[in-house]
Design a protein around this motif. Sequence first.
Motif, mmCIF file in Angstrom:
data_model
loop_
_atom_site.group_PDB
_atom_site.id
_atom_site.type_symbol
_atom_site.label_atom_id
_atom_site.label_comp_id
_atom_site.label_asym_id
_atom_site.label_seq_id
_atom_site.Cartn_x
_atom_site.Cartn_y
_atom_site.Cartn_z
ATOM 1 N N LYS A 203 0.842 -1.191 0.000
ATOM 2 C CA LYS A 203 0.000 0.000 0.000
ATOM 3 C C LYS A 203 0.879 1.244 0.000
ATOM 4 O O LYS A 203 1.971 1.239 0.574
ATOM 5 C CB LYS A 203 -0.917 0.014 1.223
ATOM 6 C CG LYS A 203 -2.067 -0.986 1.150
ATOM 7 C CD LYS A 203 -3.059 -0.757 2.275
ATOM 8 C CE LYS A 203 -4.262 -1.681 2.132
ATOM 9 N NZ LYS A 203 -5.259 -1.442 3.212
ATOM 10 N N VAL A 204 0.399 2.270 -0.640
ATOM 11 C CA VAL A 204 1.089 3.555 -0.627
ATOM 12 C C VAL A 204 0.530 4.349 0.543
ATOM 13 O O VAL A 204 -0.641 4.721 0.547
ATOM 14 C CB VAL A 204 0.888 4.320 -1.946
ATOM 15 C CG1 VAL A 204 1.584 5.667 -1.881
ATOM 16 C CG2 VAL A 204 1.424 3.506 -3.110
ATOM 17 N N SER A 205 1.346 4.581 1.554
ATOM 18 C CA SER A 205 0.889 5.276 2.753
ATOM 19 C C SER A 205 1.191 6.768 2.721
ATOM 20 O O SER A 205 0.669 7.531 3.540
ATOM 21 C CB SER A 205 1.542 4.655 3.997
ATOM 22 O OG SER A 205 2.955 4.681 3.890
ATOM 23 N N SER A 206 2.043 7.193 1.798
ATOM 24 C CA SER A 206 2.335 8.615 1.638
ATOM 25 C C SER A 206 2.825 8.842 0.220
ATOM 26 O O SER A 206 3.134 7.891 -0.511
ATOM 27 C CB SER A 206 3.399 9.080 2.649
ATOM 28 O OG SER A 206 4.682 8.642 2.253
ATOM 29 N N ARG B 127 -4.715 11.245 -2.033
ATOM 30 C CA ARG B 127 -5.958 10.960 -2.747
ATOM 31 C C ARG B 127 -5.862 11.283 -4.226
ATOM 32 O O ARG B 127 -6.620 10.733 -5.033
ATOM 33 C CB ARG B 127 -7.107 11.745 -2.117
ATOM 34 C CG ARG B 127 -7.639 11.100 -0.845
ATOM 35 C CD ARG B 127 -8.936 11.745 -0.410
ATOM 36 N NE ARG B 127 -9.516 11.084 0.738
ATOM 37 C CZ ARG B 127 -10.620 11.488 1.340
ATOM 38 N NH1 ARG B 127 -11.247 12.552 0.894
ATOM 39 N NH2 ARG B 127 -11.098 10.830 2.379
ATOM 40 N N SER B 128 -4.980 12.188 -4.593
ATOM 41 C CA SER B 128 -4.796 12.497 -6.008
ATOM 42 C C SER B 128 -3.892 11.481 -6.679
ATOM 43 O O SER B 128 -3.976 11.275 -7.893
ATOM 44 C CB SER B 128 -4.204 13.898 -6.178
ATOM 45 O OG SER B 128 -5.091 14.881 -5.702
ATOM 46 N N ILE C 21 -11.689 13.165 8.932
ATOM 47 C CA ILE C 21 -10.466 13.616 9.606
ATOM 48 C C ILE C 21 -10.389 12.955 10.976
ATOM 49 O O ILE C 21 -11.385 12.911 11.698
ATOM 50 C CB ILE C 21 -10.464 15.152 9.733
ATOM 51 C CG1 ILE C 21 -10.508 15.790 8.333
ATOM 52 C CG2 ILE C 21 -9.229 15.631 10.494
ATOM 53 C CD1 ILE C 21 -10.600 17.301 8.346
ATOM 54 N N PRO C 22 -9.227 12.423 11.356
ATOM 55 C CA PRO C 22 -9.115 11.719 12.641
ATOM 56 C C PRO C 22 -9.565 12.574 13.820
ATOM 57 O O PRO C 22 -9.325 13.787 13.871
ATOM 58 C CB PRO C 22 -7.628 11.383 12.732
ATOM 59 C CG PRO C 22 -7.158 11.349 11.321
ATOM 60 C CD PRO C 22 -7.971 12.379 10.595
ATOM 61 N N SER D 132 -6.898 11.800 4.248
ATOM 62 C CA SER D 132 -6.263 10.651 3.589
ATOM 63 C C SER D 132 -4.873 10.331 4.136
ATOM 64 O O SER D 132 -4.413 9.188 4.008
ATOM 65 C CB SER D 132 -6.154 10.910 2.079
ATOM 66 O OG SER D 132 -5.309 12.024 1.807
ATOM 67 N N GLU D 133 -4.194 11.300 4.771
ATOM 68 C CA GLU D 133 -2.807 11.071 5.171
ATOM 69 C C GLU D 133 -2.595 10.959 6.675
ATOM 70 O O GLU D 133 -1.633 10.320 7.115
ATOM 71 C CB GLU D 133 -1.922 12.189 4.602
ATOM 72 C CG GLU D 133 -1.912 12.215 3.084
ATOM 73 C CD GLU D 133 -1.025 13.319 2.511
ATOM 74 O OE1 GLU D 133 -0.005 13.639 3.148
ATOM 75 O OE2 GLU D 133 -1.349 13.848 1.436
#
Length: 388
Positions: free
Chosen positions: A189-192, A219-220, A371-372, A327-328
């Motif tokens: 997975k791409v986490s960043s 997300r982009s 958002i967390p 998303s991050e």
Amino acid sequence: MRRADSARPRAVNSGAAPGRSSGPGASRRTLNLDHIPTIDHDGLKDLLISMGTEQTLMVWGPPGIGKSEIVAQFGSELGMPVSVLLGSQMSPEDLAVPLIDPQTYTTRMCPPDTLMRPEASVIFIDELNGAEPDVMRAFFPLINERRVGSHFFPQGSVVVCAGNPTAHNSVARPVPAPLMNRMYHVQLKVSSTRGWLTWAGANGVHPLITDFIGETGLRSLIGPPGDDDQLSTTPRGWAIASRALYGWNVDRMENAGSPAHARQMQVIVQGAVARKEAEEFGAWLTRRAQGVSLQAVLRGEQKLPDPLEHRALVAHLLALLRSRLSSELPRLEADARGETRTLADQATYLLTTLSQTAPELATSLISDPGIPAWFLERLGQRLISVSN
């Protein structure tokens, strides 16, 4: 090569998206990846180094996420040749052809010369679960014993497989249990965006695309998976979009920097990524022409435009920030480290500053469920302290 007359049933999972086709005999089993460890690109390279010479790895991930590229990069960095076997395009005889020895009248299996290397190498079986069942059976000794016929690969060789979950690939098949149980499984997975941006910079991806991904975030870079005959947004898609921009010589267009130029580049990019991300790319180009960058604002290199004079522009910047935060940022504050911690600190400072001139804009993020909670709680406390 794949047999032209072979009937290729299409496997689907029981939760397939509407419109996803299923052929006769298609399996309805769905691979459950919930319990499989998740790693990023750097983690996969570390795992290949520490485990790859002793244990065959199976890397799961959606198409276009960079599985093939990371294996190729791993081999290049270690100076090891890489042999790629594309399971979905193979027949059993592509892996080994039986030959009768005229002297002994015995049969031996002859692998392709690309696998008969005297030195340690990387053997990469891509699209393993896209292979025909008889091809998967032919892979068994290679995966389990690191041999083809009587040829054993030299000590230090790495065998790694890759496949797409059935939710992302309508031609994927279940991997037989005996084969599944002889591999170590991970999810890629791409986490960043950091790793991809580093790769993109080293491989000449168009600077407009790297600037866009750097500012708008994860997300982009990766959108929702697409169905058959639909484009989805992936890291591979952005690399293709980069080549398209270079091919159309967009930097030489006479109307560079104008709204028409932004729309033209948006149309070009739509040939490689989903419409939503292409439209966001066009909107970003238009805003870029106004000389405003969210990245520069977050870093303190540029002042946020006055929300009283440029309300629409500020609202657009906040929409980008909201997307990045949802998303991050990790679900738990304890997991926020490095660049995610920096993003949280920068966003808190920016929104606290904005609350003094446009409090309704600053507080618009608090109701966002994506958002967390830990960030929203921290932001709320800072806004209260400022208002007092």
